[in-house]
Design a protein around this motif. Structure first.
Motif, PDB file in Angstrom:
ATOM      1  N   THR A  18       0.757  -1.163   0.069  1.00  0.00           N
ATOM      2  CA  THR A  18      -0.065   0.025   0.064  1.00  0.00           C
ATOM      3  C   THR A  18       0.712   1.269   0.130  1.00  0.00           C
ATOM      4  OG1 THR A  18      -1.641  -1.193   1.271  1.00  0.00           O
ATOM      5  CG2 THR A  18      -1.812   1.200   1.233  1.00  0.00           C
ATOM      6  N   PHE A  19       0.742   2.092  -1.019  1.00  0.00           N
ATOM      7  CA  PHE A  19       1.671   3.365  -1.363  1.00  0.00           C
ATOM      8  C   PHE A  19       1.242   4.426   0.026  1.00  0.00           C
ATOM      9  CE2 PHE A  19       2.474   7.399  -3.019  1.00  0.00           C
ATOM     10  CZ  PHE A  19       3.907   7.377  -3.297  1.00  0.00           C
ATOM     11  N   ALA A  20       2.002   4.653   0.715  1.00  0.00           N
ATOM     12  CA  ALA A  20       1.553   5.659   1.995  1.00  0.00           C
ATOM     13  C   ALA A  20       2.491   7.061   1.520  1.00  0.00           C
ATOM     14  CB  ALA A  20       2.354   5.281   3.177  1.00  0.00           C
ATOM     15  N   GLY A  21       2.525   7.344   0.395  1.00  0.00           N
ATOM     16  CA  GLY A  21       2.960   8.699  -0.017  1.00  0.00           C
ATOM     17  C   GLY A  21       4.438   8.938  -0.139  1.00  0.00           C
ATOM     18  N   TRP A  22       4.971  10.005  -1.107  1.00  0.00           N
ATOM     19  CA  TRP A  22       6.247  10.464  -1.373  1.00  0.00           C
ATOM     20  C   TRP A  22       7.078  11.375  -0.224  1.00  0.00           C
ATOM     21  CZ3 TRP A  22       8.525   8.604  -5.469  1.00  0.00           C
ATOM     22  CH2 TRP A  22       7.889   8.079  -6.747  1.00  0.00           C
ATOM     23  N   ARG A  23       8.094  11.134  -0.117  1.00  0.00           N
ATOM     24  CA  ARG A  23       8.974  11.908   0.815  1.00  0.00           C
ATOM     25  C   ARG A  23       9.597  12.660   0.123  1.00  0.00           C
ATOM     26  NH1 ARG A  23       9.542   9.461   5.980  1.00  0.00           N
ATOM     27  NH2 ARG A  23      11.066  10.938   6.362  1.00  0.00           N
ATOM     28  N   LYS A  24       9.799  12.740  -1.117  1.00  0.00           N
ATOM     29  CA  LYS A  24      10.517  13.835  -1.888  1.00  0.00           C
ATOM     30  C   LYS A  24       9.431  14.201  -2.812  1.00  0.00           C
ATOM     31  CE  LYS A  24      15.125  13.338  -0.943  1.00  0.00           C
ATOM     32  NZ  LYS A  24      15.834  14.608  -0.573  1.00  0.00           N
ATOM     33  N   ALA A  25       9.717  15.513  -3.446  1.00  0.00           N
ATOM     34  CA  ALA A  25       8.600  16.228  -4.290  1.00  0.00           C
ATOM     35  C   ALA A  25       9.260  15.986  -5.763  1.00  0.00           C
ATOM     36  CB  ALA A  25       8.732  17.665  -4.095  1.00  0.00           C
ATOM     37  N   ASP A  26       8.443  16.148  -6.730  1.00  0.00           N
ATOM     38  CA  ASP A  26       8.855  16.068  -8.130  1.00  0.00           C
ATOM     39  C   ASP A  26       9.783  17.120  -8.367  1.00  0.00           C
ATOM     40  OD1 ASP A  26       8.642  15.236 -10.903  1.00  0.00           O
ATOM     41  OD2 ASP A  26       7.531  17.371 -11.294  1.00  0.00           O
ATOM     42  N   GLY A  27      11.066  16.863  -9.086  1.00  0.00           N
ATOM     43  CA  GLY A  27      12.081  17.773  -9.304  1.00  0.00           C
ATOM     44  C   GLY A  27      13.063  17.781  -8.339  1.00  0.00           C
ATOM     45  N   ASP A  28      13.004  17.231  -7.211  1.00  0.00           N
ATOM     46  CA  ASP A  28      14.215  17.115  -6.043  1.00  0.00           C
ATOM     47  C   ASP A  28      15.231  16.498  -6.364  1.00  0.00           C
ATOM     48  OD1 ASP A  28      12.496  18.909  -4.552  1.00  0.00           O
ATOM     49  OD2 ASP A  28      12.028  17.291  -3.092  1.00  0.00           O
ATOM     50  N   PRO A  29      16.548  16.906  -6.184  1.00  0.00           N
ATOM     51  CA  PRO A  29      17.550  15.955  -6.377  1.00  0.00           C
ATOM     52  C   PRO A  29      17.739  14.852  -5.272  1.00  0.00           C
ATOM     53  CG  PRO A  29      18.149  18.025  -5.182  1.00  0.00           C
ATOM     54  CD  PRO A  29      16.731  18.183  -5.719  1.00  0.00           C
ATOM     55  N   GLY A  54      19.909  11.069  -9.011  1.00  0.00           N
ATOM     56  CA  GLY A  54      19.379  11.554 -10.056  1.00  0.00           C
ATOM     57  C   GLY A  54      18.323  12.836  -9.617  1.00  0.00           C
ATOM     58  N   THR A  55      17.431  13.395 -10.625  1.00  0.00           N
ATOM     59  CA  THR A  55      16.354  14.079 -10.011  1.00  0.00           C
ATOM     60  C   THR A  55      15.023  13.199 -10.034  1.00  0.00           C
ATOM     61  OG1 THR A  55      17.276  16.124 -11.305  1.00  0.00           O
ATOM     62  CG2 THR A  55      15.063  16.149 -10.896  1.00  0.00           C
ATOM     63  N   LEU A  56      14.235  13.380  -9.191  1.00  0.00           N
ATOM     64  CA  LEU A  56      12.961  12.559  -9.077  1.00  0.00           C
ATOM     65  C   LEU A  56      12.100  13.209 -10.044  1.00  0.00           C
ATOM     66  CD1 LEU A  56      11.283  10.662  -7.564  1.00  0.00           C
ATOM     67  CD2 LEU A  56      10.684  12.202  -6.008  1.00  0.00           C
ATOM     68  N   ARG A  57      11.502  12.278 -10.798  1.00  0.00           N
ATOM     69  CA  ARG A  57      10.459  12.601 -11.733  1.00  0.00           C
ATOM     70  C   ARG A  57       9.133  12.014 -11.333  1.00  0.00           C
ATOM     71  NH1 ARG A  57      11.773  17.403 -13.491  1.00  0.00           N
ATOM     72  NH2 ARG A  57      13.636  17.765 -14.304  1.00  0.00           N
ATOM     73  N   ILE A  58       8.131  12.467 -11.066  1.00  0.00           N
ATOM     74  CA  ILE A  58       6.643  11.694 -10.543  1.00  0.00           C
ATOM     75  C   ILE A  58       5.835  11.875 -11.799  1.00  0.00           C
ATOM     76  CG2 ILE A  58       4.949  11.826  -8.814  1.00  0.00           C
ATOM     77  CD1 ILE A  58       6.787  12.848  -6.821  1.00  0.00           C
ATOM     78  N   PRO A  59       5.477  11.055 -12.390  1.00  0.00           N
ATOM     79  CA  PRO A  59       4.359  11.192 -13.655  1.00  0.00           C
ATOM     80  C   PRO A  59       2.945  11.553 -13.251  1.00  0.00           C
ATOM     81  CG  PRO A  59       4.915   8.845 -13.087  1.00  0.00           C
ATOM     82  CD  PRO A  59       5.888   9.468 -12.284  1.00  0.00           C
ATOM     83  N   ALA A  60       2.200  12.031 -14.066  1.00  0.00           N
ATOM     84  CA  ALA A  60       0.744  12.539 -13.557  1.00  0.00           C
ATOM     85  C   ALA A  60       0.086  11.435 -13.123  1.00  0.00           C
ATOM     86  CB  ALA A  60       0.153  13.253 -14.742  1.00  0.00           C
ATOM     87  N   ASP A  61       0.094  10.316 -13.527  1.00  0.00           N
ATOM     88  CA  ASP A  61      -0.511   9.182 -13.075  1.00  0.00           C
ATOM     89  C   ASP A  61       0.031   8.291 -12.020  1.00  0.00           C
ATOM     90  OD1 ASP A  61       1.564   8.113 -14.640  1.00  0.00           O
ATOM     91  OD2 ASP A  61       0.302   6.772 -15.997  1.00  0.00           O
ATOM     92  N   ALA A  62       0.844   9.089 -11.423  1.00  0.00           N
ATOM     93  CA  ALA A  62       1.539   8.319  -9.987  1.00  0.00           C
ATOM     94  C   ALA A  62       0.659   7.960  -8.961  1.00  0.00           C
ATOM     95  CB  ALA A  62       2.454   9.385  -9.396  1.00  0.00           C
TER      96      ALA A  62
END
Length: 460
Positions: A18-29, A54-62
């Motif tokens: 069960t996904f509980a949430g990102w700890r980094k934001a889109d674009g964060d190193p 790298g740089t975190l990329r979170i797609p729109a359908d994440a």
């Protein structure tokens, strides 16, 4: 080349989490070892660390928080500096992630146009995107981040509370975000608890994680999945437990034997720890675990584990036992590593901490160590004997009942009041025959009836 971020396997039998949430934001190193997101597996909520940079990329359908995902599912990417984003990866419908990312870019542009430069504290682009998806009026959300900045948790909390929670400020009605910690909001989402109905025990009435856990326990704590055709279906850890129970039934040939013992000396020993002021006072399961570890070394067949089609004898250099713990979300079995190598007081401290982590859903990697034998107790609920289910791929489990004051006949035929305890041993008859299991239980009873001498011998 972009590196996929996938759902890892946290346990040997884990098929989904069960996904509980990102700890980094889109674009964060991101650097190796940084915590990327949180995932609930079979036993606990765990922080998932990056294995690349790298740089975190979170797609729109994440996936959204609470989504149940298969092991191996791709939820994001790590890209190198200057690398084109997104990578073109065909999907099952003939499209590509590039299309969804292009739509995502349009959403970000629209969101940025709606927020004036003076609203810088409203949050990052990822926060603004989430607010748009959840239909949250971002300027009205009270931020709990640095400098009053709105975080993703603030947006989710506002979405959960909806328009019902409002306050009047200078004639303007705005959303009132209940003051709560990030852990409290995460626990509230996990157990379906409404934060606005809780009384916080933190500073200034701030709701803490323990407040949510207390509310979950009071309500029975079962997280419900969904309602379909008039029926409510359980999900999450409860569903995992059900699957593992069926697997144990299908893969083992369980047999249970019981034995009653005189617990006078065991009760007396624990009372001595209590009188001495020892902290913490060893619990019944601590005393039993310490002596069980000694008995498993003498009878290594009892610590056998299945590995595919092979039954593998244990490594007795460091005996690891499992301890079944009743939590608001179902039965969890944290591991107690190196039981023989620890003093009784150290074992008591470690088991107490493991039980607390299990009930808060915060088991560590050490708690997930493969155990060779499990102890389960229903004595605290007044049960004398029961049939415990083998914690597959282990091949044996010990059930511990309640200690009762009963009339007992001594060797000189006197009838006295004594302490009695019943043990229930379930074993896999494919690996362990009845006689070896009975001898193990017989030796364990002798150790428990004379625990002080046995513990002194073990420490020596």
């Amino acid at each position: 080349m972009a590196v996929q971020i996938t759902i890892p396997r946290l346990g040997w039998s884990m098929e989904e989490g069960t996904f509980a949430g990102w700890r980094k934001a889109d674009g964060d190193p991101v650097r190796r070892g940084d915590v990327l997101f949180e995932l609930e597996g079979e036993k606990a909520l765990q922080e998932i660390e990056a294995v690349d940079e790298g740089t975190l990329r979170i797609p729109a359908d994440a996936p959204a928080v609470g989504a149940v995902l298969k092991v191996g599912a791709v939820i994001g990417w790590l890209t190198a500096a200057g690398e084109a984003w997104p990578p073109v990866v065909p999907d099952g419908s003939g499209g590509s992630m590039a299309n969804s990312a292009a739509e995502d870019s349009a959403v970000l542009v629209d969101a940025a146009a709606e927020i004036s430069p003076g609203d810088g504290a409203c949050g990052s682009p990822a926060v603004r995107r989430l607010a748009r998806q959840l239909k949250v009026d971002l300027p009205r959300v009270r931020g709990t981040g640095r400098g009053g900045r709105v975080t993703e948790d603030d947006v989710r909390a506002a979405a959960v509370q909806g328009p019902a929670a409002v306050v009047q400020t200078s004639g303007v009605v705005v959303n009132a975000v209940v003051r709560s910690t990030p852990r409290a909001r995460r626990a509230a989402r996990m157990y379906g608890i409404e934060l606005s109905g809780l009384q916080g025990t933190g500073s200034g009435g701030r709701i803490r994680e323990k407040d949510v856990l207390a509310a979950a326990a009071a309500s029975g704590g079962q997280r419900l999945a969904r309602t379909e055709s008039g029926r409510t279906v359980l999900q999450g850890r409860r569903a995992v437990i059900a699957r593992r129970m069926r697997e144990s039934r299908d893969r083992t040939v369980p047999v249970t034997i019981t034995r009653t013992l005189n617990a006078d000396n065991l009760v007396g020993l624990r009372n001595q720890f209590r009188s001495s002021g020892a902290e913490p006072v060893p619990a019944w399961h601590d005393l039993i675990a310490k002596l069980t570890a000694e008995c498993v070394v003498k009878h290594p067949i009892m610590g056998t584990r299945w590995s595919g089609e092979d039954a593998v004898l244990p490594d007795l250099q460091s005996v690891c036992l499992g301890l079944a713990v009743d939590t608001a979300d179902g039965l969890v079995v944290p591991a107690l590593p190196n039981v023989r190598g620890k003093s009784l007081l150290q074992l008591a401290r470690d088991s107490q901490a493991a039980i607390q982590r299990a009930r808060e859903g915060r088991l560590s990697s050490a708690d997930l160590t493969a155990a060779i034998f499990t102890i389960s107790s229903l004595g605290g609920l007044g049960i004398d004997a029961f049939t415990p289910v083998i914690n597959y791929p282990e091949t044996a489990i010990l059930g511990v009942g309640v200690i009762r004051r009963v009339p007992m006949v001594r060797d000189d035929e006197r009838i006295v009041v004594g302490q009695q305890l019943t043990l229930s041993l379930t074993f896999d008859h494919q690996v362990i025959d009845g006689a070896p299991a009975a001898r193990f239980l017989q030796d364990l009873v002798q150790l428990l009836e004379n625990p002080a001498a046995a513990l002194l011998s073990a420490d020596a």
